[in-house]
Write a protein that holds these residues in place. Structure first.
Motif, PDB file in Angstrom:
ATOM      1  N   ASP A 136      -5.908  -8.462   5.114  1.00  0.00           N
ATOM      2  CA  ASP A 136      -5.809  -7.243   4.313  1.00  0.00           C
ATOM      3  C   ASP A 136      -4.440  -7.082   3.653  1.00  0.00           C
ATOM      4  OD1 ASP A 136      -4.458  -6.887   6.670  1.00  0.00           O
ATOM      5  OD2 ASP A 136      -5.045  -4.784   6.937  1.00  0.00           O
ATOM      6  N   LYS A 137      -3.525  -8.022   3.864  1.00  0.00           N
ATOM      7  CA  LYS A 137      -2.204  -7.941   3.252  1.00  0.00           C
ATOM      8  C   LYS A 137      -2.288  -8.372   1.788  1.00  0.00           C
ATOM      9  CE  LYS A 137       0.272  -6.560   6.756  1.00  0.00           C
ATOM     10  NZ  LYS A 137       0.920  -5.221   6.742  1.00  0.00           N
ATOM     11  N   PHE A 138      -1.723  -7.552   0.920  1.00  0.00           N
ATOM     12  CA  PHE A 138      -1.708  -7.814  -0.529  1.00  0.00           C
ATOM     13  C   PHE A 138      -3.117  -8.089  -1.059  1.00  0.00           C
ATOM     14  CE2 PHE A 138       2.432  -9.343   1.072  1.00  0.00           C
ATOM     15  CZ  PHE A 138       3.265  -8.491   0.370  1.00  0.00           C
TER      16      PHE A 138
ATOM     17  N   GLY B 240       0.776  -1.236   0.000  1.00  0.00           N
ATOM     18  CA  GLY B 240       0.000   0.000   0.000  1.00  0.00           C
ATOM     19  C   GLY B 240       0.803   1.279   0.000  1.00  0.00           C
ATOM     20  N   HIS B 241       2.133   1.192  -0.051  1.00  0.00           N
ATOM     21  CA  HIS B 241       2.962   2.399  -0.063  1.00  0.00           C
ATOM     22  C   HIS B 241       3.223   2.791  -1.512  1.00  0.00           C
ATOM     23  CE1 HIS B 241       3.351   1.552   4.158  1.00  0.00           C
ATOM     24  NE2 HIS B 241       4.051   0.446   3.939  1.00  0.00           N
ATOM     25  N   SER B 242       2.224   3.332  -2.162  1.00  0.00           N
ATOM     26  CA  SER B 242       2.304   3.584  -3.601  1.00  0.00           C
ATOM     27  C   SER B 242       3.338   4.639  -3.950  1.00  0.00           C
ATOM     28  CB  SER B 242       0.926   4.011  -4.123  1.00  0.00           C
ATOM     29  OG  SER B 242       0.463   5.166  -3.436  1.00  0.00           O
TER      30      SER B 242
ATOM     31  N   ARG C 202      -4.231  -9.799  -4.569  1.00  0.00           N
ATOM     32  CA  ARG C 202      -4.926 -11.082  -4.598  1.00  0.00           C
ATOM     33  C   ARG C 202      -6.241 -10.987  -5.360  1.00  0.00           C
ATOM     34  NH1 ARG C 202      -6.689 -12.561   0.090  1.00  0.00           N
ATOM     35  NH2 ARG C 202      -6.072 -10.779   1.355  1.00  0.00           N
ATOM     36  N   ASN C 203      -6.903  -9.843  -5.282  1.00  0.00           N
ATOM     37  CA  ASN C 203      -8.175  -9.698  -5.972  1.00  0.00           C
ATOM     38  C   ASN C 203      -8.017  -9.376  -7.452  1.00  0.00           C
ATOM     39  OD1 ASN C 203      -9.582 -10.210  -3.613  1.00  0.00           O
ATOM     40  ND2 ASN C 203      -9.759  -8.044  -3.068  1.00  0.00           N
TER      41      ASN C 203
ATOM     42  N   ALA D 100       2.508 -15.979 -10.297  1.00  0.00           N
ATOM     43  CA  ALA D 100       1.435 -16.932 -10.038  1.00  0.00           C
ATOM     44  C   ALA D 100       1.681 -17.702  -8.738  1.00  0.00           C
ATOM     45  CB  ALA D 100       1.309 -17.898 -11.216  1.00  0.00           C
ATOM     46  N   LEU D 101       2.918 -18.103  -8.492  1.00  0.00           N
ATOM     47  CA  LEU D 101       3.243 -18.811  -7.253  1.00  0.00           C
ATOM     48  C   LEU D 101       3.044 -17.912  -6.040  1.00  0.00           C
ATOM     49  CD1 LEU D 101       6.449 -20.802  -8.308  1.00  0.00           C
ATOM     50  CD2 LEU D 101       4.130 -21.687  -7.975  1.00  0.00           C
ATOM     51  N   PHE D 102       3.395 -16.641  -6.170  1.00  0.00           N
ATOM     52  CA  PHE D 102       3.205 -15.715  -5.051  1.00  0.00           C
ATOM     53  C   PHE D 102       1.724 -15.514  -4.759  1.00  0.00           C
ATOM     54  CE2 PHE D 102       2.930 -11.340  -3.315  1.00  0.00           C
ATOM     55  CZ  PHE D 102       3.676 -11.548  -2.156  1.00  0.00           C
ATOM     56  N   LYS D 103       0.905 -15.467  -5.804  1.00  0.00           N
ATOM     57  CA  LYS D 103      -0.541 -15.384  -5.607  1.00  0.00           C
ATOM     58  C   LYS D 103      -1.038 -16.599  -4.818  1.00  0.00           C
ATOM     59  CE  LYS D 103      -5.059 -15.470  -6.524  1.00  0.00           C
ATOM     60  NZ  LYS D 103      -6.054 -14.754  -5.725  1.00  0.00           N
ATOM     61  N   GLY D 104      -0.601 -17.796  -5.215  1.00  0.00           N
ATOM     62  CA  GLY D 104      -1.009 -18.989  -4.489  1.00  0.00           C
ATOM     63  C   GLY D 104      -0.523 -18.992  -3.056  1.00  0.00           C
ATOM     64  N   PHE D 105       0.723 -18.530  -2.847  1.00  0.00           N
ATOM     65  CA  PHE D 105       1.263 -18.474  -1.489  1.00  0.00           C
ATOM     66  C   PHE D 105       0.452 -17.523  -0.616  1.00  0.00           C
ATOM     67  CE2 PHE D 105       3.931 -15.978   1.406  1.00  0.00           C
ATOM     68  CZ  PHE D 105       4.292 -16.969   2.316  1.00  0.00           C
TER      69      PHE D 105
END
Length: 771
Positions: A375-377, A196-198, A381-382, A357-362
């Motif tokens: 609420d992390k990432f 969230g630190h854009s 994730r969405n 893709a692996l990070f999404k699954g993790f």
């Protein structure tokens, strides 16, 4: 404590880079492994297929292994001259008839002459060689041997050998450190953005991409056809990984097989390096003559890769320069360079996509297991598919300089028909993809200006646009979104000069000078990047790039300066580029470490003047009433309901979506053509807050009261005047005097008069409502 990793990494890089300045072995030596012709005679009378000479001053011994061919007959005398940076440091005449180790050359007869022996020099001769010749990296030294007629003293032949002391600034460890730093900085940028630190993520990404672009600019210098001092060649070789020139054993085998299978003929430069002299050209010998010769033989050079082996087996000397030189120093065959770069790029893109893709699954597993908070990432994730598309586009942008040069160059050498097809496909596909993305950004920005008088509104408030196309514009200020076009044109022009002018170093360098000068002037005047620090960072890089091509023009010898000037300039080139690279790396490392160690790294940066921070908002975390009102004012919908590729259902379209939502996600009743108020399609959205009413009640004002005239009750839909103020409980409909909603999609008894607009508050100006 947070800065300890930074100082350690910088110290490590500094140590590795300059470790070659100190002796790495106990035994000092000067050696050479190629013998070149330096006579004006077009038919040299003395050549060597094997030439391996080593001089060790600790025992005053010269060891040589030579396999030479001679057409000279008679008694000759050898005059030996050694030069370092254009200065003669050794001069000695030897009569082979007076030296027992050279008696086979007295007299000299036509035929093959194998020489495998050693000689011992006196201490008085050895003392003439300065100590710097044994310790300074990438020694720019040569030794010339003139064959003179013993009777008349006339020159019969001349051969030259380039000298090396075994020390160089071309270190594999340096390349690995640079690659790891650049890669980790990009990872830190992605993680910071996910947290969230854009603002911090945008700065790290912008600086890292600029640093990577500087690495590629350094590599391009080494890819030019200019004969540069050896230290410049060695320094630029440290950055060739950024152009995909990486030697991997099995990949070279695959490239050779593919070329043979598609009708090409692989080169054998590396295979025959022990039986042929390879001249890695580092200085211009007879500049005008060689330039003219290359101009006349350019067509023959192009055709050679199509019809025959690049390395002519009948020739004892192979001249390599430019991109071929880069490949040779990287242990890549000239005919494998294009496929090596292409394979590296494709493999990198595939690996990154798999990692995402692996990070999404993790993340999903970690949230379900309680390892991560829900609420992390969450945004990643969405909407990870949109993020992945943006990452792939970013990789195309990063790899565009590499692929532009290699693809265009492949069109000139034509290693095989299939490789030419691949080159055409990739250069056209990547160029069209980036062009289409840039045009999409321009289209979105113009629509944002048309609707909201602010290009940053849709560019940053729509997460789909930001995640997919943000790689093209986040590094620039909102009003300079167009600068991606000059940036892409700048890359393409440089690639064309590097790829198409390999045989014409002077025109090539002049073109690069003009290109860098125009780009430097443009960025100095426009200053398109997001803030003052980022502009300074990038303008400094543009200045160094311009100075580098000025030095490159000097290296061509077009000004006929003494070679000692060229040699000294080569050392200066290395020193200031190494120092500047170290400063850039230091800045990126410090920024990345602070971003990872700080709880809120965005506090280090001032808000952007384009007010992008007020538009960048998570669509899944509207936690306060003010966030909800702001989301409704911006006309936001849920991320899944918006896709910029569907212009009828996105913020980039004039309709702002087919169906409006309130802050809680409940669809609002649509208006129809029967409404008394016909709203134009591209009318900008109005604030749900009456600017004539204070947003925060004053001390004397009641907090609860009857609804204002601007908001009537919607009793048919559960919105009633219950005495708590329509501004809080009423639907955020546009201002005006409305009667009860009749439930059929029409608003009856609408008042077509409007209250005059009050002075816009600061939050309205930020959102683009002041017109």
């Amino acid at each position: 404590m947070h800065f300890l990793p930074t100082s350690t990494s910088v110290a490590l890089l500094f140590t590795i880079t300059f470790s070659s300045l100190s002796p790495v072995s106990a035994q000092r030596q000067i050696s050479s492994n190629s013998l070149l012709d330096c006579s004006s005679n077009p038919n040299p009378g003395f050549t060597a297929t094997v030439f391996d000479v080593v001089f060790t001053p600790d025992n005053d011994k010269l060891t040589y292994d030579i396999n030479a061919d001679s057409t000279i007959t008679g008694f000759v005398t050898f005059q030996i001259q050694a030069e370092a940076y254009g200065i003669t440091v050794f001069n000695k005449t030897i009569n082979p008839c007076e030296d027992s180790t050279l008696v086979a050359l007295c007299p000299l007869n036509p035929g093959q002459i194998p020489i495998n022996s050693s000689s011992v020099f006196s201490q008085s001769v050895v003392s003439q060689i300065p100590w710097i010749a044994y310790t300074f990296p990438d020694l720019d030294g040569t030794i010339k041997v003139y064959l003179l007629n013993t009777t008349t003293g006339d020159e019969i032949a001349c051969v030259q050998a380039n000298l090396s002391n075994g020390k160089t600034v071309d270190q594999a460890a340096v390349s690995w450190v640079l690659a790891v730093i650049a890669g980790l900085a990009l990872v830190v940028s992605a993680v910071t953005s996910g947290l969230g630190h854009s603002n911090t993520a945008a700065h790290i990404a912008a600086n890292t991409l600029s640093l990577f672009g500087f690495f590629q600019a350094q590599a391009m210098i080494g890819m030019t056809g200019v004969h540069m001092p050896p230290m410049v060649e060695a320094w630029t070789q440290n950055f060739q990984w950024s152009m995909g020139i990486v030697s991997i054993g099995f990949m070279q085998s695959v490239c050779t097989w593919y070329q043979m299978a598609t009708g090409g003929t692989p080169s054998t430069v590396l295979t025959n390096v022990n039986s042929q002299s390879v001249n890695v050209e580092k200085r211009s010998l007879g500049f005008a003559k060689k330039l003219a010769s290359r101009g006349l033989d350019a067509f023959d050079y192009v055709m050679k890769r199509d019809t025959s082996d690049t390395t002519d087996s009948t020739s004892s000397i192979i001249d390599i320069y430019g991109i071929d030189r880069v490949g040779f120093r990287s242990n890549v065959e000239p005919t494998n360079i294009f496929l090596t770069g292409l394979g590296f790029f494709v493999a990198f893109v595939v690996i990154v996509a798999i990692c995402v893709a692996l990070f999404k699954g993790f993340c999903e597993v970690a949230v379900k297991a309680g390892w991560l908070k829900s609420d992390k990432f969450e945004d990643f994730r969405n909407g990870w598919k949109i993020v992945l598309k943006g990452i792939l586009f970013r990789l195309i942008l990063i790899g565009y300089p590499q692929m532009a040069i290699l693809c265009l160059w492949e069109l000139t050498v034509r290693d095989s028909a299939a490789e030419v097809v691949l080159a055409l496909f990739y250069i056209i596909a990547m160029s069209l993809a980036l062009l289409w993305a840039a045009l999409k950004v321009v289209r979105i920005a113009r629509r944002s200006v048309q609707m909201h008088s602010n290009p940053a509104y849709i560019l940053y408030s729509d997460p789909a646009a930001l995640n997919k196309w943000g790689f093209l514009y986040v590094q620039f200020r909102a009003t300079a979104y167009y600068f991606i076009f000059p940036g892409l044109l700048y890359i393409l022009i440089k690639a064309m000069f590097v790829a198409f002018a390999q045989n014409a170093p002077v025109p090539q360098t002049i073109g690069l000078v003009v290109t860098e000068a125009v780009f430097l002037i443009a960025v100095s005047i426009l200053r398109p990047w997001m803030d003052k620090k980022t502009n300074t960072f990038n303008i400094a890089i543009a200045v160094i790039n311009f100075i580098n091509v000025i030095f490159l023009l000097m290296f061509t010898g077009v000004f006929n300066q003494p070679y000692i000037v060229t040699g000294i300039m080569g050392v200066i080139f290395f020193v200031y580029n190494a120092a500047f690279s170290l400063v850039l790396i230091l800045m990126v490392i410090v920024t990345s470490v602070i971003a990872m160690c700080s709880k809120n790294p965005d506090t280090r940066y001032h808000p952007m003047r384009d007010d992008r921070g007020s538009f960048i908002k998570s669509q899944n975390n509207l936690n306060t009433e003010l966030d909800a009102l702001g989301a409704t004012a911006r006309g936001d919908m849920r991320m899944k309901a918006r896709d910029l590729d569907d212009d009828s259902d996105s913020l980039s379209s004039g309709s702002l979506g087919r169906q409006q939502y309130d802050a809680s996600g409940v669809p609002l009743p649509p208006s129809t053509s029967a409404s008394a108020r016909n709203v134009p399609q591209y009318e900008p959205p109005h604030s749900p807050i009456d600017p004539s009413q204070p947003f925060i009640p004053s001390a004397g004002a009641p907090r609860h009261g009857p609804p204002t005239a601007g908001y009537s009750d919607y009793s048919g839909n559960g919105y009633s005047d219950n005495g708590h103020g329509g501004a809080r409980n009423g639907s955020p409909a546009p201002r005006g005097n409305y009667s009860q909603y009749n439930g059929s999609g029409n608003l009856s008894n609408q008042d077509t008069s409007y209250r005059p607009q009050a002075n816009a508050g600061p939050w309205q100006r930020g959102a683009g409502y002041d017109r």
